[in-house]
Scaffold this motif. Structure first.
Motif, short mmCIF file in Angstrom:
data_model
loop_
_atom_site.label_atom_id
_atom_site.label_comp_id
_atom_site.label_asym_id
_atom_site.label_seq_id
_atom_site.Cartn_x
_atom_site.Cartn_y
_atom_site.Cartn_z
N ASP A 155 0.80 -1.22 0.00
CA ASP A 155 0.00 0.00 0.00
C ASP A 155 0.84 1.28 0.00
O ASP A 155 0.45 2.29 0.60
CB ASP A 155 -0.97 -0.01 1.20
N GLY A 156 1.98 1.22 -0.65
CA GLY A 156 2.80 2.41 -0.83
C GLY A 156 3.52 2.90 0.41
O GLY A 156 4.26 3.89 0.35
N ARG A 157 3.34 2.20 1.54
CA ARG A 157 3.87 2.77 2.78
C ARG A 157 4.60 1.77 3.67
O ARG A 157 5.43 2.15 4.49
CB ARG A 157 2.72 3.40 3.58
N TRP A 158 4.27 0.48 3.52
CA TRP A 158 4.79 -0.49 4.47
C TRP A 158 5.84 -1.38 3.80
O TRP A 158 5.56 -2.06 2.82
CB TRP A 158 3.64 -1.34 5.03
N ILE A 159 7.05 -1.36 4.33
CA ILE A 159 8.16 -2.12 3.75
C ILE A 159 8.13 -3.55 4.28
O ILE A 159 8.31 -3.78 5.47
CB ILE A 159 9.50 -1.47 4.11
N GLU A 160 7.88 -4.50 3.38
CA GLU A 160 7.89 -5.91 3.79
C GLU A 160 9.25 -6.54 3.55
O GLU A 160 9.61 -7.53 4.20
CB GLU A 160 6.80 -6.69 3.05
N SER A 161 9.99 -6.01 2.58
CA SER A 161 11.32 -6.53 2.27
C SER A 161 12.08 -5.41 1.56
O SER A 161 11.49 -4.62 0.83
CB SER A 161 11.17 -7.77 1.36
N ASN A 162 13.38 -5.31 1.81
CA ASN A 162 14.14 -4.21 1.23
C ASN A 162 15.61 -4.64 1.12
O ASN A 162 16.39 -4.39 2.02
CB ASN A 162 14.00 -2.97 2.13
N LEU A 163 15.95 -5.31 0.02
CA LEU A 163 17.31 -5.84 -0.14
C LEU A 163 18.13 -4.91 -1.04
O LEU A 163 17.64 -4.40 -2.04
CB LEU A 163 17.26 -7.24 -0.78
N ILE A 164 19.39 -4.71 -0.67
CA ILE A 164 20.29 -3.86 -1.46
C ILE A 164 21.64 -4.54 -1.56
O ILE A 164 22.22 -4.91 -0.54
CB ILE A 164 20.48 -2.47 -0.81
N ALA A 165 22.13 -4.75 -2.79
CA ALA A 165 23.50 -5.23 -3.00
C ALA A 165 24.33 -4.02 -3.40
O ALA A 165 24.17 -3.48 -4.50
CB ALA A 165 23.54 -6.31 -4.07
N SER A 166 25.18 -3.55 -2.50
CA SER A 166 25.96 -2.34 -2.75
C SER A 166 27.20 -2.67 -3.58
O SER A 166 27.80 -3.72 -3.44
CB SER A 166 26.38 -1.72 -1.42
N GLN A 167 27.59 -1.73 -4.43
CA GLN A 167 28.81 -1.90 -5.25
C GLN A 167 29.91 -0.97 -4.78
O GLN A 167 30.90 -0.78 -5.50
CB GLN A 167 28.49 -1.61 -6.72
N VAL A 168 29.77 -0.39 -3.59
CA VAL A 168 30.75 0.60 -3.13
C VAL A 168 32.17 0.06 -3.20
O VAL A 168 33.08 0.73 -3.70
CB VAL A 168 30.42 1.06 -1.69
N GLU A 169 32.38 -1.17 -2.73
CA GLU A 169 33.75 -1.72 -2.71
C GLU A 169 34.30 -1.91 -4.12
O GLU A 169 35.49 -1.77 -4.36
CB GLU A 169 33.78 -3.05 -1.94
N LEU A 170 33.41 -2.25 -5.06
CA LEU A 170 33.82 -2.46 -6.45
C LEU A 170 34.36 -1.17 -7.07
O LEU A 170 35.36 -1.18 -7.80
CB LEU A 170 32.61 -2.97 -7.25
N HIS A 171 33.68 -0.04 -6.79
CA HIS A 171 34.04 1.23 -7.42
C HIS A 171 35.08 2.02 -6.64
O HIS A 171 35.70 2.92 -7.19
CB HIS A 171 32.79 2.09 -7.65
N ARG A 172 35.24 1.70 -5.36
CA ARG A 172 36.12 2.49 -4.49
C ARG A 172 37.53 2.71 -5.07
O ARG A 172 38.02 3.84 -5.07
CB ARG A 172 36.22 1.84 -3.10
N PRO A 173 38.20 1.65 -5.61
CA PRO A 173 39.55 1.88 -6.13
C PRO A 173 39.61 2.91 -7.26
O PRO A 173 40.65 3.51 -7.50
CB PRO A 173 39.97 0.50 -6.66
N PHE A 174 38.48 3.15 -7.94
CA PHE A 174 38.46 4.09 -9.06
C PHE A 174 38.05 5.49 -8.61
O PHE A 174 38.07 6.43 -9.39
CB PHE A 174 37.50 3.61 -10.15
N GLY A 175 37.64 5.64 -7.36
CA GLY A 175 37.25 6.95 -6.83
C GLY A 175 35.96 7.46 -7.41
O GLY A 175 35.64 8.65 -7.27
N GLY A 176 35.19 6.62 -8.05
CA GLY A 176 33.91 7.02 -8.65
C GLY A 176 33.29 5.80 -9.31
O GLY A 176 33.90 4.73 -9.34
N ILE A 177 32.06 5.99 -9.85
CA ILE A 177 31.35 4.84 -10.41
C ILE A 177 31.80 4.59 -11.85
O ILE A 177 31.80 5.50 -12.68
CB ILE A 177 29.83 5.07 -10.35
N VAL A 178 32.17 3.35 -12.15
CA VAL A 178 32.54 2.95 -13.51
C VAL A 178 31.29 2.30 -14.13
O VAL A 178 30.91 1.20 -13.74
CB VAL A 178 33.72 1.94 -13.49
N PRO A 179 30.65 2.99 -15.09
CA PRO A 179 29.35 2.53 -15.59
C PRO A 179 29.34 1.08 -16.07
O PRO A 179 28.42 0.32 -15.74
CB PRO A 179 29.05 3.50 -16.74
#
Ligand code: KG4
Ligand code: ZN
Length: 333
Positions: A20-44
């Motif tokens: 109903d637009g308001r209640w989070i039943e599940s919220n998964l995120i796979a972050s890529q921060v470690e992948l891009h960190r050596p480049f100092g920015g996001i590599v598309p």
């Protein structure tokens, strides 16, 4: 109504289930921060490949959870833009596949609208939360966008101002790199600035009078010149604090002014930079009406916000079909 939502516009692969637009039943995120960190920015290109590798395991985990306790999904939502083309395409195509395979309605969403609807989500720690009230002034500040928007109702946006050059998050990231603070820059600058004096250096504010537009490239260049003048051992904390203060000053002043001019019932912050503590505090101090602040974890990219925005769009009769495509430059209004 239960919505399965996908978000792959930048460097987070995210899948959520929102009721109903308001209640989070599940919220998964796979972050890529470690992948891009050596480049100092996001590599598309690297981001697209990581989305491809991450999205099916996330989907399997989400579907297994739903099936375990017999919860049925009513619709599929996905970010269609703005964002990186190759990254967006992964989410759009997986969402289309699920919609087709399960005969579920499909809706493509604007990523920036998603950020705004993080304000409709009930934070997991709360039992309930009043919905934001219109007219709502939204400050949308992310890694790629800085928009000041008047929201008159669901899906009804007037863009009052935008950045003419760098986005606020981009400025944080670039200045963090100059200071050797690493990636992503926003959280690093905020942490470093805690030990600094925000009044040590008076950095320029681009007021652009008579407009609600922003410009941060002059501030960025001023930091670069300052660092050249300061030599090999600059007072990093003071520079970080002075930079953050200048940027926050302009964002807060323009937001407060827009709230007054348009008779806002409330002000809402949205996007990754909305996680910035001094920005949250300064806007609360300067704006006369109630300020809505999503929890930090819902400010940065996630799919729950897409599920929230989709609920109100579907309620208004919006629907996509299998011709849905990525729109890398989609504006909010
Ligand atoms: O919304 P977001 O997760 O992704 C985009 O849609 O761009 O925003 C990412 C941006 C990055 O530039 C990051 O440095 C910034 O949000 N950010 C912050 C903070 N946390 C994330 N900027 C300032 N202070 C923070 N605490
Ligand atoms: Zn974002």
């Amino acid at each position: 109504m239960r919505i399965l939502a996908f978000e792959t516009s930048c460097d987070e692969t995210a899948i959520a289930v929102v009721r109903d637009g308001r209640w989070i039943e599940s919220n998964l995120i796979a972050s890529q921060v470690e992948l891009h960190r050596p480049f100092g920015g996001i590599v598309p290109e690297a981001a697209s490949r990581a989305h491809l590798a991450n999205i099916v395991p996330l989907l399997e985990e989400t579907l297994a959870d739903l099936e375990r306790d017999g919860r049925a999904v009513d619709a599929v939502a996905v970010t269609r833009g703005p964002g990186l083309a190759g990254a967006l395409l992964v989410g759009v195509n997986v969402a289309k596949a699920v919609s087709y395979a399960r005969a579920l309605p499909l809706l493509g969403l604007n990523h920036l609208e998603g950020h705004v609807y993080a304000n409709w989500l009930v934070p997991p720690a709360l039992e309930s939360l009043e919905e934001p009230r219109f007219p709502l002034i939204c400050l949308i500040v992310s890694g790629a966008h800085s928009d000041l928007v008047l929201m008159r109702g669901h899906g009804d946006y007037v863009r009052l101002g935008r950045t003419r050059d760098d986005a606020a998050g981009e400025a944080f990231d670039k200045v963090a790199r100059m200071l050797g603070l690493g990636f992503p820059g926003g959280p690093a600058i905020q942490r470093t600035a805690e030990a600094g004096d925000p009044e040590r250096f008076r950095l320029p504010r681009a007021w652009l009078p008579g407009t609600y537009d922003f410009s941060f490239s002059g501030l960025k260049t001023a930091v670069l010149r300052l660092l050249e003048d300061l030599g090999p051992e600059p007072p990093v904390a003071d520079v970080a604090a002075s930079f953050q203060a200048a940027l926050v000053d302009v964002l807060a002043a323009k937001t407060a002014q827009a709230a007054k001019e348009y008779g806002a019932a409330q002000v809402a912050l949205a996007g990754g930079v909305a996680a910035n503590l001094p920005l949250r505090q300064t806007i609360q101090a300067r704006v006369d009406v109630e300020v809505r602040l999503p929890p930090i974890a819902l400010c940065t990219d996630n799919a729950a916000m897409i599920g929230a925005a989709a609920y109100y769009r579907l309620a208004a009769g919006d629907l996509s079909d299998l011709s849905l495509d990525a729109r890398p430059n989609l504006p909010i209004a």
